[in-house]
Design an enzyme around this catalytic site. Sequence first.
Site, PDB file in Angstrom:
ATOM      1  N   ALA A   1      37.142  29.446  30.975  1.00 45.79           N
ATOM      2  CA  ALA A   1      36.716  30.813  31.323  1.00 45.79           C
ATOM      3  C   ALA A   1      35.563  31.340  30.474  1.00 45.79           C
ATOM      4  CB  ALA A   1      37.877  31.809  31.310  1.00 45.79           C
ATOM      5  N   ALA A   2      34.949  30.494  29.655  1.00 41.71           N
ATOM      6  CA  ALA A   2      33.785  30.964  28.885  1.00 41.71           C
ATOM      7  C   ALA A   2      32.650  31.341  29.842  1.00 41.71           C
ATOM      8  CB  ALA A   2      33.326  29.878  27.917  1.00 41.71           C
ATOM      9  N   GLY A   3      32.418  30.488  30.842  1.00 47.03           N
ATOM     10  CA  GLY A   3      31.369  30.786  31.830  1.00 47.03           C
ATOM     11  C   GLY A   3      31.695  32.057  32.608  1.00 47.03           C
ATOM     12  N   ASP A   4      32.958  32.220  32.957  1.00 48.32           N
ATOM     13  CA  ASP A   4      33.366  33.425  33.700  1.00 48.32           C
ATOM     14  C   ASP A   4      33.163  34.675  32.842  1.00 48.32           C
ATOM     15  OD1 ASP A   4      34.211  31.764  35.763  1.00 48.32           O
ATOM     16  OD2 ASP A   4      36.241  31.613  34.957  1.00 48.32           O
TER      17      ASP A   4
ATOM     18  N   GLY B   1      23.789  27.719  24.158  1.00 45.29           N
ATOM     19  CA  GLY B   1      23.387  29.052  24.612  1.00 45.29           C
ATOM     20  C   GLY B   1      23.069  29.061  26.096  1.00 45.29           C
TER      21      GLY B   1
ATOM     22  N   ALA C   1      38.795  36.054  39.594  1.00 40.82           N
ATOM     23  CA  ALA C   1      39.633  37.004  38.854  1.00 40.82           C
ATOM     24  C   ALA C   1      39.204  37.067  37.385  1.00 40.82           C
ATOM     25  CB  ALA C   1      41.095  36.606  38.976  1.00 40.82           C
ATOM     26  N   ASN C   2      38.849  35.926  36.803  1.00 35.68           N
ATOM     27  CA  ASN C   2      38.399  35.937  35.403  1.00 35.68           C
ATOM     28  C   ASN C   2      37.133  36.790  35.250  1.00 35.68           C
ATOM     29  OD1 ASN C   2      40.433  34.095  34.922  1.00 35.68           O
ATOM     30  ND2 ASN C   2      39.088  32.312  34.829  1.00 35.68           N
TER      31      ASN C   2
ATOM     32  N   ASP D   1      46.883  29.493  36.366  1.00 39.49           N
ATOM     33  CA  ASP D   1      46.501  28.308  35.592  1.00 39.49           C
ATOM     34  C   ASP D   1      47.727  27.710  34.910  1.00 39.49           C
ATOM     35  OD1 ASP D   1      43.945  28.933  36.343  1.00 39.49           O
ATOM     36  OD2 ASP D   1      43.232  29.463  34.339  1.00 39.49           O
TER      37      ASP D   1
ATOM     38  N   ASP E   1      39.295  26.804  22.955  1.00 36.59           N
ATOM     39  CA  ASP E   1      39.502  26.482  24.376  1.00 36.59           C
ATOM     40  C   ASP E   1      38.324  27.091  25.152  1.00 36.59           C
ATOM     41  OD1 ASP E   1      40.339  26.271  27.003  1.00 36.59           O
ATOM     42  OD2 ASP E   1      42.216  27.355  26.728  1.00 36.59           O
TER      43      ASP E   1
ATOM     44  N   GLY F   1      41.460  31.729  37.629  1.00 38.64           N
ATOM     45  CA  GLY F   1      40.648  31.743  38.854  1.00 38.64           C
ATOM     46  C   GLY F   1      39.301  32.335  38.490  1.00 38.64           C
TER      47      GLY F   1
ATOM     48  N   ARG G   1      39.703  31.721  21.637  1.00 38.83           N
ATOM     49  CA  ARG G   1      41.090  32.028  22.024  1.00 38.83           C
ATOM     50  C   ARG G   1      41.511  31.137  23.187  1.00 38.83           C
ATOM     51  NH1 ARG G   1      39.586  38.303  22.839  1.00 38.83           N
ATOM     52  NH2 ARG G   1      39.069  38.808  20.690  1.00 38.83           N
TER      53      ARG G   1
HETATM   54  O1  RIB Z   1      36.547  28.932  35.106  1.00 34.26           O
HETATM   55  C1  RIB Z   1      37.865  28.757  34.680  1.00 34.26           C
HETATM   56  C2  RIB Z   1      38.794  28.822  35.862  1.00 34.26           C
HETATM   57  O2  RIB Z   1      38.542  27.724  36.705  1.00 34.26           O
HETATM   58  C3  RIB Z   1      40.263  28.707  35.515  1.00 34.26           C
HETATM   59  O3  RIB Z   1      40.854  29.940  35.216  1.00 34.26           O
HETATM   60  C4  RIB Z   1      40.846  28.027  36.732  1.00 34.26           C
HETATM   61  O4  RIB Z   1      41.647  28.850  37.503  1.00 34.26           O
HETATM   62  C5  RIB Z   1      39.653  27.507  37.528  1.00 34.26           C
HETATM   63  O5  RIB Z   1      39.445  28.248  38.654  1.00 34.26           O
END
Ligand code: RIB
Length: 306
Positions: free
Chosen positions: A251-254, A227, A43-44, A14, A248, A40, A287
Amino acid sequence: MQAKVVVIGSLNMDLVTRAERLPRAGETLAGESFITVPGGKGANQAVAAARLGAQVSMVGCVGDDAYGEQLRAALLVEQIDCDAVTAVPGISSGVALIVVDASSQNAIVIVAGGNGRLTPEVVARFDSKLAEADVIICQLEVPMDTVEHALQRARELGKIVILNPAPASGPLPASWFSMLDYLIPNESEAAALTGITVDSLASAEAAASQLLKAGAAKVIITLGALGSLFADGQRITHFPAPKVQPVDTTAAGDTFVGGFAAALAQGKSEAEAIAFGQIAAALSVTRAGAQPSIPRLSDVQGFRPS
Ligand code: RIB
């Protein structure tokens, strides 16, 4: 034995800029800062599941460049098994160009790079990893035929199957729904899948009902600060999000998906796993960055709502 989660999906580096606001078409805007962080969606989610208590294997492809090595190293540090993370010669690793604005919203452009080389054949080479899993997670940052292969194999192997349809640009193939235990879109993905604008609990209910009618067994629509909404044909339940000060949302969803999967793999109930995932996601938005923002088990256990 530690519960096992296998993630089949993307790894991106990123490239993150913070700016007062997102640029308009054709505009050049001065940014405030720039950082490079591992991300990604796949990976997240792997990092989230690992930090939140599961034993994790990642199946994916990177390029044969410095980013590829760094992306792999970021997972190895979390004790994630990377035997099935393949470096493809002659191609760049996936990258995501991210702008985060003053209100902590983001806009992202991704370039698939190595992620586009994760073919069904590559996944089939690592079938033994899938066979060891309790829970298998897929997203849509790798080729669709690869996702279909992974979902099919996961279903045949009798695993708990989660699809996070991100990013989504239209409806899912009809044949996919019966292969899923959990479909977990956010508002914009639910809208892309159903054609319903999702901007309230009522519209999220309508979208969830449509996805159930299409054949999904269980749907969880994540709704940011609102929520999430769980629906399974018998019940529709709203889970309010813990209140936090956002920095920020990347990646909250991840983090939710990885945390939910880790909790489910450890035998928690759906309601417990959703609540756990929501605390983890709420902490992540306090974060900056993708993987650096993902909390650890002790952070979630120590969380006290304000
Ligand atoms: O969901 C967040 C991710 O989406 C980021 O880390 C970015 O790489 C995109 O894939």
